[in-house]
Write an enzyme that holds these catalytic residues in place. Structure first.
Site, PDB file in Angstrom:
ATOM      1  N   ARG A 288      51.182 -17.925  33.978  1.00  0.00           N
ATOM      2  CA  ARG A 288      51.113 -18.739  32.773  1.00  0.00           C
ATOM      3  C   ARG A 288      52.511 -19.280  32.458  1.00  0.00           C
ATOM      4  NH1 ARG A 288      48.022 -14.040  31.394  1.00  0.00           N
ATOM      5  NH2 ARG A 288      45.817 -14.524  30.970  1.00  0.00           N
TER       6      ARG A 288
ATOM      7  N   LYS B  73      49.095 -11.393  28.608  1.00  0.00           N
ATOM      8  CA  LYS B  73      48.521 -11.298  27.271  1.00  0.00           C
ATOM      9  C   LYS B  73      48.216  -9.844  26.938  1.00  0.00           C
ATOM     10  CE  LYS B  73      46.466 -15.915  26.964  1.00  0.00           C
ATOM     11  NZ  LYS B  73      45.203 -16.692  26.755  1.00  0.00           N
TER      12      LYS B  73
ATOM     13  N   HIS C  22      50.158 -25.554  33.144  1.00  0.00           N
ATOM     14  CA  HIS C  22      49.010 -24.690  33.397  1.00  0.00           C
ATOM     15  C   HIS C  22      48.197 -25.149  34.607  1.00  0.00           C
ATOM     16  CE1 HIS C  22      47.789 -21.098  31.380  1.00  0.00           C
ATOM     17  NE2 HIS C  22      46.508 -21.407  31.429  1.00  0.00           N
TER      18      HIS C  22
ATOM     19  N   ARG D 142      48.727 -23.017  37.603  1.00  0.00           N
ATOM     20  CA  ARG D 142      47.932 -21.787  37.557  1.00  0.00           C
ATOM     21  C   ARG D 142      46.477 -22.078  37.932  1.00  0.00           C
ATOM     22  NH1 ARG D 142      47.430 -16.629  34.933  1.00  0.00           N
ATOM     23  NH2 ARG D 142      45.580 -16.401  33.641  1.00  0.00           N
TER      24      ARG D 142
ATOM     25  N   HIS E  34      43.012 -11.717  33.839  1.00  0.00           N
ATOM     26  CA  HIS E  34      41.899 -11.911  32.915  1.00  0.00           C
ATOM     27  C   HIS E  34      41.254 -10.562  32.602  1.00  0.00           C
ATOM     28  CE1 HIS E  34      41.234 -16.377  34.176  1.00  0.00           C
ATOM     29  NE2 HIS E  34      42.184 -16.242  33.275  1.00  0.00           N
TER      30      HIS E  34
ATOM     31  N   TYR F 261      36.260 -20.870  37.407  1.00  0.00           N
ATOM     32  CA  TYR F 261      36.842 -21.434  38.627  1.00  0.00           C
ATOM     33  C   TYR F 261      35.805 -21.552  39.738  1.00  0.00           C
ATOM     34  CZ  TYR F 261      41.306 -20.920  36.326  1.00  0.00           C
ATOM     35  OH  TYR F 261      42.346 -21.022  35.433  1.00  0.00           O
TER      36      TYR F 261
END
Length: 296
Positions: free
Chosen positions: A145, A169, A235, A238, A261, A270
């Site tokens: 990211r 995150k 982004h 990524r 994730h 994706y």
């Protein structure tokens, strides 16, 4: 609106003022409630039931309002009736259990493999270009990211093992492989990075940590130098990483782990990108894919 609706709206607006809602918010509530009064054609707000709300939403949808707008309007109506329950004007909220139509899921934009190579393979000269090349190679190599890239420290790199430690995150850490091209670019950058009091891996000319905005500007300049016609934002590197890995391996779980994730459903978007790629290959290669002219 008739007198009954107007009186209710005025009382509700007074409550919004007491709650320190902004004028813009109060105007939005008034507009949304006016929609409801006009669409239901009922004499009093107390007469509105769930069926009337559903029909009003259907009419607004037929008029072309977006799912996001419908969600906001339904929220306004729900809050109005919730207030009316507290005032003991009605016993139940007619909006309870209703959900607006879901917005179509936007697919993340990714570069093709050829476009990615065109972007990253351009020659670089000088300290700043070597830094930029290392940044962009690493973002694509490891699926980072933007915030993860700018927060990296030199100590997070282990180029002997070609690994990078990333804090994502929720402060979840993950250890990611660094590809050969990225590792080579990083070694060259570290040779010219120089000494600085900042531990940041990627620093500005002043020796301070590079900001997200600075990185985005440098990527746009890099894109223009590469003659890449497609707009590229950070982004997308990524997204391109995820799409290209999935195209080659088909291993969704591995891509989930590398992207950091928490939920596999987030990664599954994706697969849609992968299907689009496969569909293009099929249309271009399969002898029965192309439509034949209608000679009838």
């Amino acid at each position: 609106m008739n007198a009954a609706w107007t009186a209710t709206l005025q009382q509700f607006d007074q409550q919004l003022q007491l709650a320190a809602r902004s004028e813009h918010t109060r105007e939005a509530y008034a507009r949304d409630i006016t929609y409801l009064a006009r669409l239901t054609r009922l004499e009093q707000p107390e007469q509105v039931n769930t069926l009337a709300v559903q029909r009003a939403l259907a009419q607004l949808r037929h008029q072309g309002l977006s799912p996001r707008s419908l969600a906001r309007i339904l929220s306004s109506w729900r809050n109005l009736f919730h207030w009316m329950i507290r005032q003991e004007h009605i016993a139940a909220n007619p909006c309870a259990g209703l959900r607006p139509p879901r917005a179509p899921q936007r697919l993340p934009k990714a570069l093709s493999v050829d476009a990615t190579m065109q972007l990253l393979d351009q020659p670089s000269e000088g300290r700043l270009q070597w830094r930029d090349h290392a940044m962009f190679e690493l973002m694509y190599s490891s699926g980072l990211r933007l915030s993860e890239t700018t927060s990296l420290n030199v100590a997070d790199l282990d180029l002997s093992q070609q690994l990078v430690k990333v804090s994502g995150k929720g402060k979840r850490e993950r250890l990611l492989p660094v590809g050969r091209s990225a590792a080579d670019a990083l070694r060259r950058w570290l040779e010219v990075r120089g000494s600085t009091q900042d531990d940041a891996l990627f620093v500005s000319e002043q020796g301070t940590r590079l900001s997200s905005r600075q990185l985005a500007r440098r990527l746009e300049k890099w894109r223009l130098q590469s003659d890449c016609e497609q707009h590229v934002h950070p982004h997308m590197l990524r997204h391109s990483f995820a799409s290209h890995i999935l195209q080659s391996s088909g291993d969704l779980r591995a891509v989930q782990e590398m992207l950091g994730h928490a939920n596999l459903a987030t990664t599954q978007i994706y697969t849609s990108l992968d299907f689009q790629h496969l569909a293009k290959v099929y249309d271009g290669a399969h002898p029965r894919a192309k439509k034949t002219p209608d000679n009838s």
